[in-house]
Design a protein around this motif. Structure first.
Motif, mmCIF file in Angstrom:
data_model
loop_
_atom_site.group_PDB
_atom_site.id
_atom_site.type_symbol
_atom_site.label_atom_id
_atom_site.label_comp_id
_atom_site.label_asym_id
_atom_site.label_seq_id
_atom_site.Cartn_x
_atom_site.Cartn_y
_atom_site.Cartn_z
ATOM 1 N N UNK A 147 -2.848 7.826 -7.921
ATOM 2 C CA UNK A 147 -1.468 8.084 -7.512
ATOM 3 C C UNK A 147 -0.731 6.757 -7.495
ATOM 4 N N UNK A 148 0.404 6.708 -8.200
ATOM 5 C CA UNK A 148 1.206 5.490 -8.259
ATOM 6 C C UNK A 148 2.432 5.607 -7.367
ATOM 7 N N UNK A 149 3.006 4.467 -7.020
ATOM 8 C CA UNK A 149 4.160 4.445 -6.115
ATOM 9 C C UNK A 149 5.436 4.994 -6.740
ATOM 10 N N UNK A 185 0.834 -1.190 0.000
ATOM 11 C CA UNK A 185 0.000 0.000 0.000
ATOM 12 C C UNK A 185 0.873 1.245 0.000
ATOM 13 N N UNK A 186 0.309 2.328 -0.510
ATOM 14 C CA UNK A 186 0.961 3.621 -0.381
ATOM 15 C C UNK A 186 0.693 4.105 1.039
ATOM 16 N N UNK A 187 1.743 4.451 1.760
ATOM 17 C CA UNK A 187 1.595 4.867 3.155
ATOM 18 C C UNK A 187 1.700 6.374 3.332
ATOM 19 N N UNK A 188 2.235 7.070 2.359
ATOM 20 C CA UNK A 188 2.305 8.531 2.434
ATOM 21 C C UNK A 188 2.324 9.076 1.018
ATOM 22 N N UNK A 189 1.595 10.132 0.754
ATOM 23 C CA UNK A 189 0.873 10.959 1.702
ATOM 24 C C UNK A 189 -0.383 10.267 2.235
ATOM 25 N N UNK A 190 -0.868 10.791 3.343
ATOM 26 C CA UNK A 190 -2.086 10.262 3.952
ATOM 27 C C UNK A 190 -3.254 11.143 3.511
ATOM 28 N N UNK A 220 2.495 -1.957 -10.269
ATOM 29 C CA UNK A 220 2.715 -0.796 -9.413
ATOM 30 C C UNK A 220 1.631 -0.750 -8.341
ATOM 31 N N UNK A 221 1.970 -0.150 -7.207
ATOM 32 C CA UNK A 221 0.972 0.107 -6.175
ATOM 33 C C UNK A 221 0.240 1.377 -6.589
ATOM 34 N N UNK A 222 -1.072 1.362 -6.495
ATOM 35 C CA UNK A 222 -1.868 2.527 -6.869
ATOM 36 C C UNK A 222 -2.892 2.879 -5.818
ATOM 37 N N UNK A 223 -3.110 4.164 -5.671
ATOM 38 C CA UNK A 223 -4.101 4.679 -4.732
ATOM 39 C C UNK A 223 -5.129 5.453 -5.550
ATOM 40 N N UNK A 224 -6.365 4.915 -5.597
ATOM 41 C CA UNK A 224 -7.451 5.574 -6.332
ATOM 42 C C UNK A 224 -8.150 6.545 -5.391
ATOM 43 N N UNK A 225 -8.309 7.786 -5.851
ATOM 44 C CA UNK A 225 -8.920 8.828 -5.030
ATOM 45 C C UNK A 225 -10.191 9.376 -5.659
ATOM 46 N N UNK A 226 -11.193 9.565 -4.834
ATOM 47 C CA UNK A 226 -12.357 10.345 -5.222
ATOM 48 C C UNK A 226 -12.028 11.773 -4.806
#
Length: 156
Positions: A72-74, A9-14, A47-53
């Motif tokens: 946002x990708x790692x 997981x992406x740990x930062x930014x929060x 890649x690790x990815x963080x999907x944001x609304x």
């Protein structure tokens, strides 16, 4: 500062939990918008990815122009996505304002921003579309923006 991760997981930014739709490794990251529009990022490199609304999740103010979603990708690439009918000029403004928001609120991170507009149609001859492309090129870089009709799909 670069995006940090723990290998899963992406740990930062929060980000606020109500804005995070997923934070993991998957073969495809799909962001969905209004009118059955979507943008899919194929992820063969795992890649690790963080999907944001972003609209109504991360940014809830009605006074702030913002895009619909982000990925946002790692590796610090940050795809900002706006789903539109035809008004790509306004979509470009929303993407630029969202980029400015992140540059201000998360200024310690070195994101590499990319803009994506998924809309109904984008006639090349349209003056409005040409202006939108110029605005995006000036704000994101010549090769860091793309327009897709109805469904967007690309390899990240």
């Amino acid at each position: 500062m670069s995006v940090r991760n723990d290998g899963k997981n992406i740990t930062a930014p929060v980000f606020p939990s109500n804005a995070v739709e997923s934070n993991d490794i998957r073969s495809n990251f799909t962001l969905k918008g209004e009118h059955n529009r979507s943008w899919t990022a194929e992820n063969p490199g795992k890649r690790i990815g963080l999907r944001l609304k972003i609209d109504g999740g991360l940014i809830v103010s009605t006074k702030q122009n913002k895009c619909d979603a982000g990925l946002l990708l790692d590796d610090d690439r940050f795809f900002l996505v706006e789903f539109k009918g035809k008004d790509c000029k306004y979509a470009a403004e929303q993407l630029c304002e969202t980029k400015k928001y992140f540059e201000s609120e998360y200024s310690s991170y070195d994101f590499e921003f990319h803009a994506r507009i998924v809309g109904k149609s984008f006639p090349n001859a349209s003056t409005s579309n040409q202006r939108a492309k110029l605005v995006l090129a000036n704000n994101f870089g010549k090769n860091n923006y793309k327009f897709y009709e109805k469904q967007g799909k690309e390899i990240i």
